[in-house]
Design a protein around this motif. Structure first.
Motif, PDB file in Angstrom:
ATOM      1  N   MET A   1       0.827  -1.195   0.000  1.00 40.72           N
ATOM      2  CA  MET A   1       0.000   0.000   0.000  1.00 40.72           C
ATOM      3  C   MET A   1       0.866   1.251   0.000  1.00 40.72           C
ATOM      4  SD  MET A   1      -2.974  -1.254  -0.257  1.00 40.72           S
ATOM      5  CE  MET A   1      -4.085   0.087   0.088  1.00 40.72           C
ATOM      6  N   THR A   2       2.121   1.094  -0.381  1.00 43.07           N
ATOM      7  CA  THR A   2       3.032   2.221  -0.551  1.00 43.07           C
ATOM      8  C   THR A   2       3.750   2.016  -1.883  1.00 43.07           C
ATOM      9  OG1 THR A   2       4.783   1.037   0.629  1.00 43.07           O
ATOM     10  CG2 THR A   2       3.410   2.532   1.934  1.00 43.07           C
ATOM     11  N   PHE A   3       4.259   3.091  -2.456  1.00 42.69           N
ATOM     12  CA  PHE A   3       4.935   2.980  -3.742  1.00 42.69           C
ATOM     13  C   PHE A   3       6.204   2.149  -3.597  1.00 42.69           C
ATOM     14  CE2 PHE A   3       2.251   6.668  -4.457  1.00 42.69           C
ATOM     15  CZ  PHE A   3       1.731   6.361  -5.703  1.00 42.69           C
ATOM     16  N   HIS A   4       6.449   1.301  -4.576  1.00 39.12           N
ATOM     17  CA  HIS A   4       7.623   0.427  -4.572  1.00 39.12           C
ATOM     18  C   HIS A   4       8.092   0.241  -6.007  1.00 39.12           C
ATOM     19  CE1 HIS A   4       5.315  -3.085  -6.059  1.00 39.12           C
ATOM     20  NE2 HIS A   4       4.331  -2.485  -5.434  1.00 39.12           N
ATOM     21  N   PHE A   5       9.325  -0.200  -6.164  1.00 35.76           N
ATOM     22  CA  PHE A   5       9.900  -0.416  -7.492  1.00 35.76           C
ATOM     23  C   PHE A   5      10.350  -1.866  -7.620  1.00 35.76           C
ATOM     24  CE2 PHE A   5       9.963   4.134  -7.198  1.00 35.76           C
ATOM     25  CZ  PHE A   5       9.699   4.547  -8.494  1.00 35.76           C
ATOM     26  N   SER A   6       9.433  -2.766  -7.359  1.00 34.00           N
ATOM     27  CA  SER A   6       9.730  -4.188  -7.445  1.00 34.00           C
ATOM     28  C   SER A   6       9.430  -4.697  -8.855  1.00 34.00           C
ATOM     29  CB  SER A   6       8.871  -4.954  -6.425  1.00 34.00           C
ATOM     30  OG  SER A   6       9.011  -6.340  -6.624  1.00 34.00           O
ATOM     31  N   CYS A   7      10.147  -5.738  -9.258  1.00 29.54           N
ATOM     32  CA  CYS A   7       9.887  -6.401 -10.536  1.00 29.54           C
ATOM     33  C   CYS A   7       9.479  -7.853 -10.316  1.00 29.54           C
ATOM     34  CB  CYS A   7      11.132  -6.357 -11.425  1.00 29.54           C
ATOM     35  SG  CYS A   7      11.535  -4.717 -12.009  1.00 29.54           S
ATOM     36  N   GLU A   8       9.179  -8.208  -9.072  1.00 33.57           N
ATOM     37  CA  GLU A   8       8.815  -9.590  -8.764  1.00 33.57           C
ATOM     38  C   GLU A   8       7.456  -9.640  -8.090  1.00 33.57           C
ATOM     39  OE1 GLU A   8      11.836 -11.509  -6.518  1.00 33.57           O
ATOM     40  OE2 GLU A   8      13.388 -11.124  -8.011  1.00 33.57           O
ATOM     41  N   ASN A   9       6.655 -10.591  -8.517  1.00 33.92           N
ATOM     42  CA  ASN A   9       5.338 -10.850  -7.928  1.00 33.92           C
ATOM     43  C   ASN A   9       4.443  -9.595  -7.970  1.00 33.92           C
ATOM     44  OD1 ASN A   9       3.468 -12.602  -6.891  1.00 33.92           O
ATOM     45  ND2 ASN A   9       4.016 -12.149  -4.763  1.00 33.92           N
TER      46      ASN A   9
ATOM     47  N   SER B   1     -10.159   3.412 -18.720  1.00 33.09           N
ATOM     48  CA  SER B   1      -9.822   4.315 -17.611  1.00 33.09           C
ATOM     49  C   SER B   1      -9.765   3.559 -16.287  1.00 33.09           C
ATOM     50  CB  SER B   1     -10.810   5.480 -17.532  1.00 33.09           C
ATOM     51  OG  SER B   1     -12.084   5.044 -17.105  1.00 33.09           O
ATOM     52  N   TYR B   2     -10.684   2.603 -16.083  1.00 36.57           N
ATOM     53  CA  TYR B   2     -10.626   1.809 -14.855  1.00 36.57           C
ATOM     54  C   TYR B   2      -9.407   0.881 -14.846  1.00 36.57           C
ATOM     55  CZ  TYR B   2     -15.029   3.398 -12.933  1.00 36.57           C
ATOM     56  OH  TYR B   2     -16.018   4.176 -12.377  1.00 36.57           O
ATOM     57  N   PHE B   3      -9.047   0.322 -15.998  1.00 32.69           N
ATOM     58  CA  PHE B   3      -7.826  -0.490 -16.069  1.00 32.69           C
ATOM     59  C   PHE B   3      -6.615   0.344 -15.656  1.00 32.69           C
ATOM     60  CE2 PHE B   3      -9.020  -4.000 -19.376  1.00 32.69           C
ATOM     61  CZ  PHE B   3      -9.855  -4.577 -18.445  1.00 32.69           C
TER      62      PHE B   3
ATOM     63  N   ILE C   1      -4.209  -0.301 -12.496  1.00 30.75           N
ATOM     64  CA  ILE C   1      -2.761  -0.457 -12.691  1.00 30.75           C
ATOM     65  C   ILE C   1      -2.024   0.509 -11.774  1.00 30.75           C
ATOM     66  CG2 ILE C   1      -0.874  -0.086 -14.328  1.00 30.75           C
ATOM     67  CD1 ILE C   1      -2.864  -1.162 -16.513  1.00 30.75           C
ATOM     68  N   PHE C   2      -2.475   1.744 -11.712  1.00 23.26           N
ATOM     69  CA  PHE C   2      -1.832   2.731 -10.841  1.00 23.26           C
ATOM     70  C   PHE C   2      -1.938   2.286  -9.383  1.00 23.26           C
ATOM     71  CE2 PHE C   2      -0.626   6.792  -9.092  1.00 23.26           C
ATOM     72  CZ  PHE C   2       0.127   7.385 -10.096  1.00 23.26           C
ATOM     73  N   MET C   3      -3.049   1.648  -9.045  1.00 28.62           N
ATOM     74  CA  MET C   3      -3.266   1.225  -7.654  1.00 28.62           C
ATOM     75  C   MET C   3      -2.447   0.012  -7.254  1.00 28.62           C
ATOM     76  SD  MET C   3      -7.313   2.015  -7.151  1.00 28.62           S
ATOM     77  CE  MET C   3      -7.353   1.235  -5.552  1.00 28.62           C
ATOM     78  N   THR C   4      -1.631  -0.530  -8.174  1.00 29.34           N
ATOM     79  CA  THR C   4      -0.670  -1.564  -7.755  1.00 29.34           C
ATOM     80  C   THR C   4       0.442  -0.910  -6.949  1.00 29.34           C
ATOM     81  OG1 THR C   4       0.742  -1.336  -9.722  1.00 29.34           O
ATOM     82  CG2 THR C   4      -1.072  -2.961  -9.839  1.00 29.34           C
ATOM     83  N   TYR C   5       0.533   0.413  -6.998  1.00 32.92           N
ATOM     84  CA  TYR C   5       1.573   1.192  -6.319  1.00 32.92           C
ATOM     85  C   TYR C   5       2.976   0.846  -6.813  1.00 32.92           C
ATOM     86  CZ  TYR C   5      -1.942   2.885  -3.071  1.00 32.92           C
ATOM     87  OH  TYR C   5      -3.035   3.483  -2.525  1.00 32.92           O
ATOM     88  N   ASN C   6       3.044   0.170  -7.962  1.00 29.71           N
ATOM     89  CA  ASN C   6       4.362  -0.108  -8.516  1.00 29.71           C
ATOM     90  C   ASN C   6       4.841   1.145  -9.242  1.00 29.71           C
ATOM     91  OD1 ASN C   6       6.173  -0.967 -10.894  1.00 29.71           O
ATOM     92  ND2 ASN C   6       6.287  -2.669  -9.433  1.00 29.71           N
ATOM     93  N   GLY C   7       5.974   1.684  -8.827  1.00 26.45           N
ATOM     94  CA  GLY C   7       6.490   2.930  -9.382  1.00 26.45           C
ATOM     95  C   GLY C   7       6.664   2.898 -10.886  1.00 26.45           C
ATOM     96  N   TYR C   8       7.179   1.773 -11.401  1.00 27.68           N
ATOM     97  CA  TYR C   8       7.385   1.673 -12.840  1.00 27.68           C
ATOM     98  C   TYR C   8       6.055   1.774 -13.589  1.00 27.68           C
ATOM     99  CZ  TYR C   8      11.942  -0.156 -11.410  1.00 27.68           C
ATOM    100  OH  TYR C   8      13.182  -0.313 -10.841  1.00 27.68           O
ATOM    101  N   LEU C   9       5.047   1.054 -13.106  1.00 25.66           N
ATOM    102  CA  LEU C   9       3.748   1.067 -13.774  1.00 25.66           C
ATOM    103  C   LEU C   9       3.052   2.418 -13.627  1.00 25.66           C
ATOM    104  CD1 LEU C   9       2.455  -2.517 -12.884  1.00 25.66           C
ATOM    105  CD2 LEU C   9       3.595  -1.735 -14.972  1.00 25.66           C
ATOM    106  N   CYS C  10       3.223   3.067 -12.472  1.00 28.23           N
ATOM    107  CA  CYS C  10       2.648   4.402 -12.276  1.00 28.23           C
ATOM    108  C   CYS C  10       3.286   5.405 -13.233  1.00 28.23           C
ATOM    109  CB  CYS C  10       2.833   4.856 -10.822  1.00 28.23           C
ATOM    110  SG  CYS C  10       1.861   3.909  -9.641  1.00 28.23           S
TER     111      CYS C  10
END
Length: 161
Positions: A16-24, A117-119, A123-132
């Motif tokens: 529930m916080t931004f992260h820059f993971s590439c796994e799981n 728009s919902y997709f 995607i943004f709500m994964t909190y993955n920095g790369y995807l955001c």
């Protein structure tokens, strides 16, 4: 208690916080999980283009709407002018027929726009920095490429700005 934490991991397995993971990193569907830097790069490109597509779709719908507008009416009304004079203001009213192919096409494109728009939101709500970054950069790039042609017509008689 460990049973409480396992329940939380079932319900809130994502960070529930931004992260820059590439796994799981789950991406919209249960079977679509990013597990490597290469997969993240591919997902970044796909999300980038999805966000660009969303911006292009918004502009395309606007252009189609402008082309399909029918039944233009002009309404004139007197308004008080300076020094007790009477001026005539003319307003253009534009309509569209509900049971028409252009309106049906607009409806289908609206549904696609809402789903995309919902997709992008999910995607943004994964909190993955790369995807955001991919969502934001794709939306910005799409706006840059598609909206410059957007004609903004300012009606000088419009009083509600």
């Amino acid at each position: 208690s460990s049973s409480g934490s396992s329940w939380c991991s079932l319900c809130f397995g994502q960070a529930m916080t931004f992260h820059f993971s590439c796994e799981n990193v789950p991406l919209l569907f249960s079977g679509l999980t990013i597990n490597s830097p290469g997969e993240m790069a591919g997902a970044f490109v796909a999300v980038f283009f999805l966000a660009m597509f969303y911006e292009g779709l918004k502009i395309a719908r606007e252009c189609l709407l402008r082309k399909s507008q029918v039944s233009i009416r002009y309404n004139s009304m007197p308004v008080p002018g300076p020094n007790g004079t009477i001026l005539m203001e003319t307003h253009k009213t534009v309509g569209q027929q509900m049971l028409s192919l252009p309106h049906l096409l607009q409806t289908v494109l609206h549904i696609i726009q809402v789903v995309v728009s919902y997709f992008l939101m999910l995607i943004f709500m994964t909190y993955n920095g790369y995807l955001c970054i991919a969502v934001a950069a794709g939306a910005g790039t799409g706006y840059f490429f598609f909206s410059w042609k957007k004609a903004v017509v300012v009606d000088i008689t419009e009083h509600c700005h």
